[in-house]
Motif scaffolding. Structure first.
Motif, short mmCIF file in Angstrom:
data_model
loop_
_atom_site.label_atom_id
_atom_site.label_comp_id
_atom_site.label_asym_id
_atom_site.label_seq_id
_atom_site.Cartn_x
_atom_site.Cartn_y
_atom_site.Cartn_z
N ARG A 24 0.84 -1.21 0.00
CA ARG A 24 0.00 0.00 0.00
C ARG A 24 0.86 1.25 0.00
O ARG A 24 0.59 2.22 -0.73
N THR A 25 1.91 1.22 0.82
CA THR A 25 2.81 2.38 0.89
C THR A 25 3.53 2.58 -0.44
O THR A 25 3.64 3.71 -0.94
N VAL A 26 4.02 1.49 -1.01
CA VAL A 26 4.71 1.57 -2.31
C VAL A 26 3.78 2.13 -3.37
O VAL A 26 4.18 2.97 -4.19
N PHE A 27 2.52 1.69 -3.39
CA PHE A 27 1.55 2.18 -4.37
C PHE A 27 1.29 3.68 -4.16
O PHE A 27 1.27 4.46 -5.12
N ASP A 28 1.08 4.09 -2.91
CA ASP A 28 0.81 5.49 -2.63
C ASP A 28 1.99 6.38 -2.99
O ASP A 28 1.80 7.55 -3.37
N GLU A 29 3.21 5.85 -2.89
CA GLU A 29 4.40 6.64 -3.21
C GLU A 29 4.71 6.62 -4.71
O GLU A 29 5.66 7.28 -5.15
N ARG A 33 5.70 4.06 -6.59
CA ARG A 33 6.71 3.09 -7.03
C ARG A 33 6.03 1.79 -7.48
O ARG A 33 6.34 0.70 -7.02
N ILE A 34 5.07 1.96 -8.41
CA ILE A 34 4.20 0.85 -8.78
C ILE A 34 4.94 -0.26 -9.54
O ILE A 34 4.46 -1.39 -9.59
N HIS A 35 6.09 0.04 -10.13
CA HIS A 35 6.84 -1.00 -10.84
C HIS A 35 7.40 -2.05 -9.89
O HIS A 35 7.82 -3.13 -10.33
N GLU A 36 7.41 -1.78 -8.58
CA GLU A 36 7.92 -2.73 -7.60
C GLU A 36 6.87 -3.72 -7.11
O GLU A 36 7.20 -4.71 -6.46
N LEU A 37 5.60 -3.45 -7.41
CA LEU A 37 4.52 -4.22 -6.79
C LEU A 37 4.48 -5.68 -7.24
O LEU A 37 4.21 -6.58 -6.43
N TYR A 65 -4.48 -8.27 -5.57
CA TYR A 65 -4.78 -8.30 -7.01
C TYR A 65 -5.23 -6.92 -7.49
O TYR A 65 -4.85 -6.48 -8.58
N ARG A 66 -6.04 -6.26 -6.70
CA ARG A 66 -6.54 -4.93 -7.08
C ARG A 66 -5.38 -3.96 -7.26
O ARG A 66 -5.32 -3.21 -8.25
N LEU A 67 -4.43 -3.94 -6.31
CA LEU A 67 -3.27 -3.06 -6.43
C LEU A 67 -2.43 -3.42 -7.65
O LEU A 67 -1.95 -2.54 -8.38
N LEU A 68 -2.28 -4.72 -7.87
CA LEU A 68 -1.46 -5.19 -8.99
C LEU A 68 -2.11 -4.82 -10.33
O LEU A 68 -1.42 -4.41 -11.28
N ILE A 69 -3.42 -4.96 -10.42
CA ILE A 69 -4.13 -4.59 -11.66
C ILE A 69 -3.97 -3.11 -11.95
O ILE A 69 -3.67 -2.70 -13.09
N LEU A 70 -4.12 -2.27 -10.92
CA LEU A 70 -3.96 -0.83 -11.13
C LEU A 70 -2.54 -0.49 -11.55
O LEU A 70 -2.32 0.38 -12.40
N TYR A 86 -1.58 1.48 -14.99
CA TYR A 86 -0.84 2.75 -15.02
C TYR A 86 0.49 2.61 -15.75
O TYR A 86 1.02 3.60 -16.28
N LEU A 87 1.05 1.40 -15.77
CA LEU A 87 2.29 1.16 -16.52
C LEU A 87 2.02 0.79 -17.97
O LEU A 87 2.96 0.47 -18.71
N ASP A 88 0.73 0.85 -18.36
CA ASP A 88 0.32 0.53 -19.73
C ASP A 88 0.68 -0.90 -20.13
O ASP A 88 1.02 -1.18 -21.28
N GLU A 89 0.61 -1.80 -19.16
CA GLU A 89 0.86 -3.23 -19.42
C GLU A 89 -0.50 -3.92 -19.56
O GLU A 89 -1.00 -4.56 -18.64
#
Length: 369
Positions: free
Chosen positions: A44-49, A51-55, A76-81, A85-88
């Motif tokens: 959650r912290t990584v997503f809020d900051e 750094r979504i490529h680390e999830l 899964y919800r965080l990973l999908i988002l 956002y990374l256009d994957e």
């Protein structure tokens, strides 16, 4: 005696080993869940900051083993988002499909979820493709006499039919079409029972019946029905429904092709002379007195109460048999000559109260345009 003690010791050691193994397994499982709970907090912290490529790397191990059901859904919800956002695109589709397979009850929040997640969710089939289940209940039968028959004077005879208790069990499958229409098919095993009481040789001077008979007829049938159901209230969020709407009441109209497997006839006879020639039991299907095919028109009212993802269903059905089920009236055997019985032309109807379970069958997939 020494050998007996040794065997007891072996048993105690075995149970002790199993107990220790169970405790260790539970401890390891709890430790893994605690570690994954911390991992989700970190995600959650990584997503809020941002750094979504680390999830993906951060969550992969616990998604495979370690999260509780609710934690895995959030992961899964965080990973999908993150994939969105990374256009994957392909990875987002794969993660959404895994989420829907893992959590059949997952629903997006129209007010809180990002539009990108809502749009992706709507490109997947997430509703059940059909429902299957079983149900059972009790019925009571009604007989309509089209034309009376017998070896005695019908004008000077008392004859009545009375309904008795039977039962029905069945398997069913349902398919929804839109929000309010459902098509259902049932495969049923049905037992209908009714009594026919009549008297013979009544004396006109005293009004006393010389012979009184009660004939119990039990029909065992197999039936296949097709019914359309109409939901009385439109579908909406559960929080907005009143108590009656939450029961999802419906009305149904359909037909049943019913095939009578056997129709057992049992006599209970008394006469003024004291003789009671009871014990006769005949199968009217084998004797070709009853017809095998007995279709019915059905009307039904019921409810479907959601309990998790399954539904508890209950209701009543009235089945109207519109054909005469009598093939011939006399057997020229002991039914006619000994018991003085003749088969009336009749059609039969029944009222059934039932309860059952509906189980959804999910097959999530990406919808193609």
């Amino acid at each position: 005696m020494k050998k007996h003690v040794t065997n007891m010791q072996k048993v105690i050691r075995l149970y002790s080993l199993l107990l220790v193994s169970t405790v260790l397994f539970c401890a390891l499982e709890t430790k893994a869940q605690t570690a994954c709970t911390q991992t989700l907090r970190q995600a959650r912290t990584v997503f809020d900051e941002g750094r979504i490529h680390e999830l993906e790397q951060l969550l992969s191990d616990c998604i495979d083993n370690g999260f509780t059901d609710d934690e895995r859904t959030e992961a899964y919800r965080l990973l999908i988002l993150a994939h969105i956002y990374l256009d994957e695109t392909e990875k987002a589709d794969d993660a959404m499909l895994e989420l829907l397979r893992d959590n059949h009850g997952f629903e997006i929040n129209q007010q809180a979820d990002p539009a990108e997640l809502i749009n992706l969710y709507n490109t997947f089939r997430h509703d059940p493709i059909f429902f299957w289940g079983f149900r059972g209940g009790f019925n009571t039968s009604f007989v309509n006499v089209i034309e009376a028959h017998g070896v005695h004077n019908l004008n000077n005879s008392n004859a009545t039919y009375s309904n008795q208790l039977g039962f029905v069990v069945g398997l069913l499958i349902e398919k929804r079409f839109g929000k309010r229409i459902t098509l259902r098919s049932d495969l049923q095993y049905i037992i209908n029972t009714f009594d026919h009481s009549y008297s013979m040789f009544s004396r006109t001077d005293t009004g006393v019946d010389i012979v009184n008979s009660t004939v119990s007829e039990t029909q065992n049938s197999a039936g296949m029905s097709l019914m359309g159901q109409f939901r009385l209230f439109p579908e909406k969020e559960a929080i907005k429904k009143n108590k009656f709407e939450k029961l999802n009441p419906y009305v149904g109209l359909g037909v049943t092709g019913r095939y009578i497997l056997s129709s057992a006839l049992t006599f209970d006879v008394s006469n003024s002379a004291g003789a009671s020639p009871d014990g006769a039991s005949e199968d009217l299907i084998d004797a070709e007195i009853r017809k095998s095919f007995n279709p019915t028109a059905d009307v039904e009212f019921g409810i479907k109460k959601a309990i998790g993802l399954t539904y508890l269903t209950a209701g009543v059905r009235y089945s109207y048999g519109f054909l005469d089920i009598t093939d011939r009236h006399y057997d020229n055997g002991r039914l006619t000559t000994f018991f003085g019985w003749g088969a009336n032309d009749i059609n039969t109807h029944s009222l059934t109260a039932f309860i059952g379970v509906l189980i959804p069958q999910y097959v999530p997939k990406k919808l193609t345009k």
